[in-house]
Scaffold this motif. Structure first.
Motif, short mmCIF file in Angstrom:
data_model
loop_
_atom_site.label_atom_id
_atom_site.label_comp_id
_atom_site.label_asym_id
_atom_site.label_seq_id
_atom_site.Cartn_x
_atom_site.Cartn_y
_atom_site.Cartn_z
N LEU A 145 -5.14 9.59 -12.78
CA LEU A 145 -5.75 8.48 -12.23
C LEU A 145 -7.01 8.28 -13.08
N ALA A 146 -7.11 6.88 -13.43
CA ALA A 146 -8.29 6.53 -14.40
C ALA A 146 -9.07 5.40 -13.72
N ASP A 147 -10.31 5.21 -14.19
CA ASP A 147 -10.98 4.09 -13.78
C ASP A 147 -11.30 3.54 -15.00
N GLU A 148 -10.94 2.25 -14.72
CA GLU A 148 -11.04 0.96 -15.59
C GLU A 148 -12.07 0.22 -15.52
N GLY A 149 -12.92 0.23 -14.79
CA GLY A 149 -14.31 -0.59 -14.22
C GLY A 149 -13.61 -1.21 -13.02
N GLU A 150 -13.20 -2.58 -13.13
CA GLU A 150 -12.74 -3.39 -12.04
C GLU A 150 -11.26 -2.72 -11.25
N ARG A 151 -10.75 -2.02 -12.14
CA ARG A 151 -9.80 -1.47 -11.40
C ARG A 151 -9.34 -0.04 -11.76
N LEU A 152 -8.49 0.51 -10.87
CA LEU A 152 -8.11 1.89 -10.96
C LEU A 152 -6.44 1.96 -11.34
N THR A 153 -6.28 2.72 -12.25
CA THR A 153 -4.86 3.04 -12.66
C THR A 153 -4.29 4.44 -12.50
N ALA A 154 -3.18 4.23 -11.80
CA ALA A 154 -2.58 5.65 -11.44
C ALA A 154 -1.25 5.55 -12.32
N ALA A 155 -0.98 6.59 -13.03
CA ALA A 155 0.51 6.76 -13.75
C ALA A 155 1.26 8.06 -13.26
N ARG A 156 2.42 8.26 -12.97
CA ARG A 156 3.30 9.47 -12.47
C ARG A 156 4.60 9.38 -12.81
N GLY A 157 5.40 10.42 -12.91
CA GLY A 157 6.78 10.50 -12.68
C GLY A 157 7.34 11.10 -13.86
N LEU A 158 8.53 11.79 -13.80
CA LEU A 158 9.15 12.67 -15.08
C LEU A 158 10.15 11.60 -15.52
N LEU A 159 10.99 11.45 -14.87
CA LEU A 159 11.98 10.63 -15.34
C LEU A 159 11.90 8.84 -15.49
N THR A 160 11.08 8.51 -14.26
CA THR A 160 10.92 7.10 -14.13
C THR A 160 9.48 7.10 -14.12
N ARG A 161 8.53 6.59 -14.94
CA ARG A 161 7.32 6.46 -15.10
C ARG A 161 6.73 5.30 -14.61
N ARG A 162 5.98 5.48 -13.73
CA ARG A 162 5.16 4.44 -13.01
C ARG A 162 3.61 4.23 -13.07
N VAL A 163 3.52 3.14 -13.53
CA VAL A 163 1.86 2.90 -13.46
C VAL A 163 1.54 1.57 -12.70
N VAL A 164 0.57 2.14 -12.00
CA VAL A 164 -0.01 1.29 -10.82
C VAL A 164 -1.33 0.84 -11.14
N SER A 165 -1.77 -0.57 -11.18
CA SER A 165 -3.18 -1.09 -11.26
C SER A 165 -3.63 -1.47 -9.96
N LEU A 166 -4.57 -0.96 -9.45
CA LEU A 166 -5.29 -1.43 -8.18
C LEU A 166 -6.57 -2.16 -8.37
N GLU A 167 -6.83 -3.09 -8.01
CA GLU A 167 -8.25 -3.83 -8.11
C GLU A 167 -9.18 -3.27 -7.16
N ARG A 168 -10.34 -2.83 -7.40
CA ARG A 168 -11.38 -2.30 -6.50
C ARG A 168 -11.65 -3.18 -5.55
N GLU A 169 -11.73 -4.25 -5.58
CA GLU A 169 -11.95 -5.33 -4.56
C GLU A 169 -11.16 -5.27 -3.33
N ARG A 170 -9.76 -4.82 -3.59
CA ARG A 170 -8.72 -4.59 -2.61
C ARG A 170 -8.90 -3.55 -1.76
N ILE A 171 -9.70 -2.66 -2.27
CA ILE A 171 -9.72 -1.43 -1.51
C ILE A 171 -10.59 -1.48 -0.16
N ARG A 172 -10.00 -0.98 0.91
CA ARG A 172 -10.64 -1.27 2.41
C ARG A 172 -10.98 0.23 2.90
#
Length: 333
Positions: free
Chosen positions: A113-140
């Motif tokens: 999990l990394a902080d890219e300023g306006e977004r948070l980026t999470a990456a995971r997976g062994l066979l299928t690698r998934r990267v999710v970018s989440l805008e901070r303003e969407r966090i409730r």
């Protein structure tokens, strides 16, 4: 290029490299912690049973009575002495534990999990690698979840409550498993206004404890009555065990109920076998729902549900006093 267009941040390759260099790592899961998380997770422990059921359903459609013949062969080879039965049980438990650990490693391998300023980026997976970018303003808000096994080992999982991501598997995961001592640091890096997860919560009325006991004991007592009439010793023993287990479970579910309001966040907690602590931004709520059954009305209790909207879901405060549920939280400032 498509990712940059969708995020509304088209940049040159050198700018991308510069941003990646400035990304601040917030959490990285080690293989050991992931394996331990799989073993202590209800989700991965039940996965082997589901897999066995799928295999049996597929095999049952094959001609030749394959399932019946395989079952008969397994029963013929099964040990009958106490030592052999114990060894078989130990082997079965070991297989389930290894499968749970392997499932967690397969899904969440090298979680970052990394902080890219306006977004948070999470990456995971062994066979299928998934990267999710989440805008901070969407966090409730943020959820912290655990199980009895994880509580004993001081482990939790952390999930962001975010608008627009409901239903996407792992789309809001901030940490699949991490030490509980690190949870406060992580959620405050995501939401600076988040309260301390260890802060004392307001307990719910004693009437809620009675309701928990009644609901937990209703079915086991009916089963106990039926087994007494049938006079089957082993069934009676199982029914008595269910009654004995229902009492501490109900008491623990009541102890875990709690809530807290402050000018910035609403905190709710519920559950025992799968406990959830949630902190919510009260300004993100689009509606509040107060419900009370006839039994709850007699006890002056109700269930308060906070609806966040935009796909962020809802959170409940169970068995609260009516007067306290109707009270508004203090205004900011």
């Amino acid at each position: 290029r498509l990712r940059e267009v969708l995020l509304g941040a088209a940049r040159l390759e050198d700018a991308e490299a510069e941003e990646a260099k400035e990304a601040k790592p917030l959490y990285r899961a080690t293989p050991g912690v992931l394996a331990l998380g799989g073993i202590t997770s209800m989700r991965y422990l039940l996965a082997p049973a589901a897999l066995v059921g799928i295999v049996f359903n597929l095999a049952d459609d094959l001609p030749g009575g394959l399932v019946e013949r395989a079952t008969d062969a397994a029963l013929a080879l099964a040990p009958t002495d106490p030592a052999g039965i114990a060894a078989l049980v130990v082997a079965g438990v070991a297989i389930v534990v290894l499968a749970a650990a392997a499932g967690s490693l397969l899904v969440d391998w090298d979680f970052r999990l990394a902080d890219e300023g306006e977004r948070l980026t999470a990456a995971r997976g062994l066979l299928t690698r998934r990267v999710v970018s989440l805008e901070r303003e969407r966090i409730r808000g943020v959820d912290i979840r655990d199980t009895p096994a994880r509580r004993a080992l001081r482990l939790v999982s952390v999930t962001a409550i975010a608008a627009g991501l409901r239903g996407r598997t792992g789309g809001t995961t901030l940490a699949p498993v991490l030490p509980a001592s690190e949870a406060a640091t992580l959620i405050r890096a995501v939401d600076p206004s988040a309260p301390d997860p260890l802060a004392r919560l307001t307990p719910h009325p004693l009437a809620a404890r009675r309701r928990r006991l009644i609901r937990a004991l209703a079915v086991p007592l009916v089963v106990l009555g039926v087994t007494v009439g049938l006079r089957v010793p082993w069934a009676l023993a199982v029914a008595v065990l269910l009654v004995l287990l229902a009492v501490p479970l109900a008491l623990d579910r009541y102890r875990q109920l709690g809530h807290r309001f402050d000018p910035r966040r609403v905190t709710l907690r519920e559950g025992s076998l799968r406990r959830r602590w949630s902190e919510l931004d009260p300004h993100a709520a689009v509606a509040f729902d107060l419900r009370s059954s006839p039994g709850q009305r007699r006890a002056r209790l109700c269930t308060l549900t906070v609806h966040l909207g935009q796909g962020a879901g809802s959170r409940r405060a169970l068995r609260r006093g009516v007067a306290r549920a109707e009270r508004r939280p203090p205004s900011p400032g």
